[in-house]
Scaffold this active site. Structure first.
Site, short mmCIF file in Angstrom:
data_model
loop_
_atom_site.label_atom_id
_atom_site.label_comp_id
_atom_site.label_asym_id
_atom_site.label_seq_id
_atom_site.Cartn_x
_atom_site.Cartn_y
_atom_site.Cartn_z
N ASP A 1 0.89 -1.16 0.00
CA ASP A 1 0.00 0.00 0.00
C ASP A 1 0.93 1.21 0.00
OD1 ASP A 1 -1.63 2.14 0.49
OD2 ASP A 1 -2.79 1.17 2.08
N SER B 1 -0.41 13.24 -14.96
CA SER B 1 -1.57 13.22 -15.86
C SER B 1 -1.65 14.55 -16.59
CB SER B 1 -2.86 13.01 -15.05
OG SER B 1 -3.99 13.16 -15.89
N TYR C 1 -8.31 15.41 -7.91
CA TYR C 1 -7.44 14.49 -8.64
C TYR C 1 -6.43 15.31 -9.47
CZ TYR C 1 -5.78 11.18 -12.15
OH TYR C 1 -4.97 10.43 -12.98
N LYS D 1 -2.21 15.63 -9.17
CA LYS D 1 -1.25 15.40 -10.26
C LYS D 1 -0.39 16.65 -10.50
CE LYS D 1 -2.31 11.10 -11.08
NZ LYS D 1 -1.34 10.03 -10.78
N1 NAD Z 1 -6.08 5.64 -17.25
C1 NAD Z 1 -6.00 6.92 -17.52
O1 NAD Z 1 -6.77 7.48 -18.33
C2 NAD Z 1 -4.93 7.76 -16.85
C3 NAD Z 1 -4.63 9.02 -17.40
C4 NAD Z 1 -3.64 9.79 -16.80
C5 NAD Z 1 -2.95 9.29 -15.70
N2 NAD Z 1 -3.27 8.06 -15.19
C6 NAD Z 1 -2.51 7.58 -14.04
O2 NAD Z 1 -1.90 6.36 -14.39
C7 NAD Z 1 -1.59 5.64 -13.19
C8 NAD Z 1 -1.96 4.18 -13.37
O3 NAD Z 1 -3.36 4.04 -13.42
P1 NAD Z 1 -4.12 3.11 -14.48
O4 NAD Z 1 -4.87 4.03 -15.35
O5 NAD Z 1 -3.19 2.15 -15.09
O6 NAD Z 1 -5.21 2.41 -13.53
P2 NAD Z 1 -5.37 0.89 -13.05
O7 NAD Z 1 -6.55 0.92 -12.14
O8 NAD Z 1 -5.42 -0.04 -14.22
O9 NAD Z 1 -4.06 0.59 -12.23
C9 NAD Z 1 -3.80 1.16 -10.97
C10 NAD Z 1 -3.07 0.13 -10.12
O10 NAD Z 1 -2.70 0.77 -8.90
C11 NAD Z 1 -2.95 -0.12 -7.82
N3 NAD Z 1 -3.15 0.65 -6.60
C12 NAD Z 1 -4.16 1.49 -6.30
N4 NAD Z 1 -4.00 2.00 -5.07
C13 NAD Z 1 -2.85 1.49 -4.58
C14 NAD Z 1 -2.13 1.63 -3.37
N5 NAD Z 1 -2.59 2.41 -2.37
N6 NAD Z 1 -0.95 0.98 -3.22
C15 NAD Z 1 -0.49 0.17 -4.20
N7 NAD Z 1 -1.13 -0.03 -5.37
C16 NAD Z 1 -2.30 0.63 -5.55
C17 NAD Z 1 -4.20 -0.88 -8.24
O11 NAD Z 1 -4.32 -2.12 -7.54
C18 NAD Z 1 -3.94 -1.08 -9.74
O12 NAD Z 1 -3.24 -2.28 -10.01
C19 NAD Z 1 -2.32 6.36 -12.07
O13 NAD Z 1 -1.40 7.16 -11.34
C20 NAD Z 1 -3.31 7.25 -12.80
O14 NAD Z 1 -3.66 8.39 -12.05
C21 NAD Z 1 -4.25 7.28 -15.75
#
Ligand code: NAD
Length: 247
Positions: free
Chosen positions: A60, A141, A154, A158
């Site tokens: 975590d 992001s 959010y 970022k």
């Molecule tokens: N998907 C999008 O459109 C997007 C766009 C810009 C930025 N992001 C960023 O990309 C990053 C990855 O997200 P994603 O889109 O791949 O989502 P995702 O939900 O597929 O993956 C997120 C992962 O983080 C893990 N996680 C969540 N809270 C946690 C914690 N407290 N400790 C450890 N692990 C934890 C989850 O179990 C999951 O495996 C994030 O920082 C998100 O803000 C995503």
């Protein structure tokens, strides 16, 4: 085409059980890095690590002791640490900001910002003590640069990640510890529905000049470059991987 750009390096990637993090861990492993998959999700994390010949650690990122355990594991199993990708992220569902409850605010700030604090607080002393170059990459992001309504806190988290990255780059550059951020535009992952709320993804994509969402491979390729020695003179950047959205 993999070309061993990360050979000899050890990388920890948070949130690597799915989405962008899994894409990053996959690319790093293909490029020769030893990967540590650090995620809350035990089953998916273990699966990802075994596919990549890496190690899973249930983490975590909002807990100091879990960061201490990551460092101990890296040193015990691999004897070193070189690359840290702060990718794990959290958001509440897109909504009017006056309706965001305190627990949602705290969750977003803890997972997206306090995790970076812990990663530096626990891991930077290791790099300093060993006099070892390091590369930290924060997955921020486009919301941190060009926010829209509905995701105010959010987006602010970022923005904080990007500003912290630049400050840390400035502070630790003389010690050869590099800090960069990568800012994806919307991609199709486990978090997409939270970002969209009731909006259709085509509305988001219509603001992307290259006309599509980002993919884990897009984000992984950018991270691989920043983590590699090819980027040894690059620190403090926020690399927008966004098909031109932030132009
Ligand atoms: N998907 C999008 O459109 C997007 C766009 C810009 C930025 N992001 C960023 O990309 C990053 C990855 O997200 P994603 O889109 O791949 O989502 P995702 O939900 O597929 O993956 C997120 C992962 O983080 C893990 N996680 C969540 N809270 C946690 C914690 N407290 N400790 C450890 N692990 C934890 C989850 O179990 C999951 O495996 C994030 O920082 C998100 O803000 C995503």
């Amino acid at each position: 085409m993999p070309s061993n750009r990360l050979e000899g390096k050890v990388a920890v990637i948070t949130g690597a059980a799915s989405g962008f993090g899994k894409g990053i861990a996959t690319k790093f492993a293909q490029e020769g890095a030893k990967v540590i998959v650090a995620d809350l999700s035990q089953e998916a994390g273990q699966q990802a690590a075994s596919e990549l010949n890496g190690i899973f650690i249930r983490t975590d990122v909002t807990k100091r002791s879990d960061w201490e355990a990551i460092l101990a594991l890296a040193l015990k199993e691999y004897g070193q640490l070189d690359i840290v990708v702060n990718n794990a992220g959290a958001s509440y569902s897109n909504k009017a900001t006056e309706g965001v409850i305190e627990q949602e605010f705290d969750m977003v700030m803890n997972v997206n910002v306090k995790s970076i604090y812990f990663s530096t607080n626990i891991l930077v002393p290791y790099f300093l003590k060993e006099n070892r170059p390091g590369s930290f990459i924060q997955i921020a992001s486009t919301a941190g640069i060009r926010p829209r309504g509905g995701l105010a806190w959010y987006s602010a988290s970022k923005g904080a990640a990007i500003t912290a990255t630049k400050a840390l780059a400035s502070e630790y550059g003389p010690k050869q510890i590099r800090f960069n951020a990568v800012s994806p535009v919307v991609g199709i992952t486990g978090m997409t529905n939270l970002f969209l709320g009731s909006t259709d993804i085509s509305t988001f994509v219509s603001t992307v000049p290259l006309g599509r969402p980002s993919t884990p491979a897009d984000i992984a390729n950018a991270c691989c470059y920043l983590a590699s020695d090819e980027a040894s003179f690059i620190t403090g950047v926020n690399l927008e991987v966004d098909g031109g959205r932030c132009v």
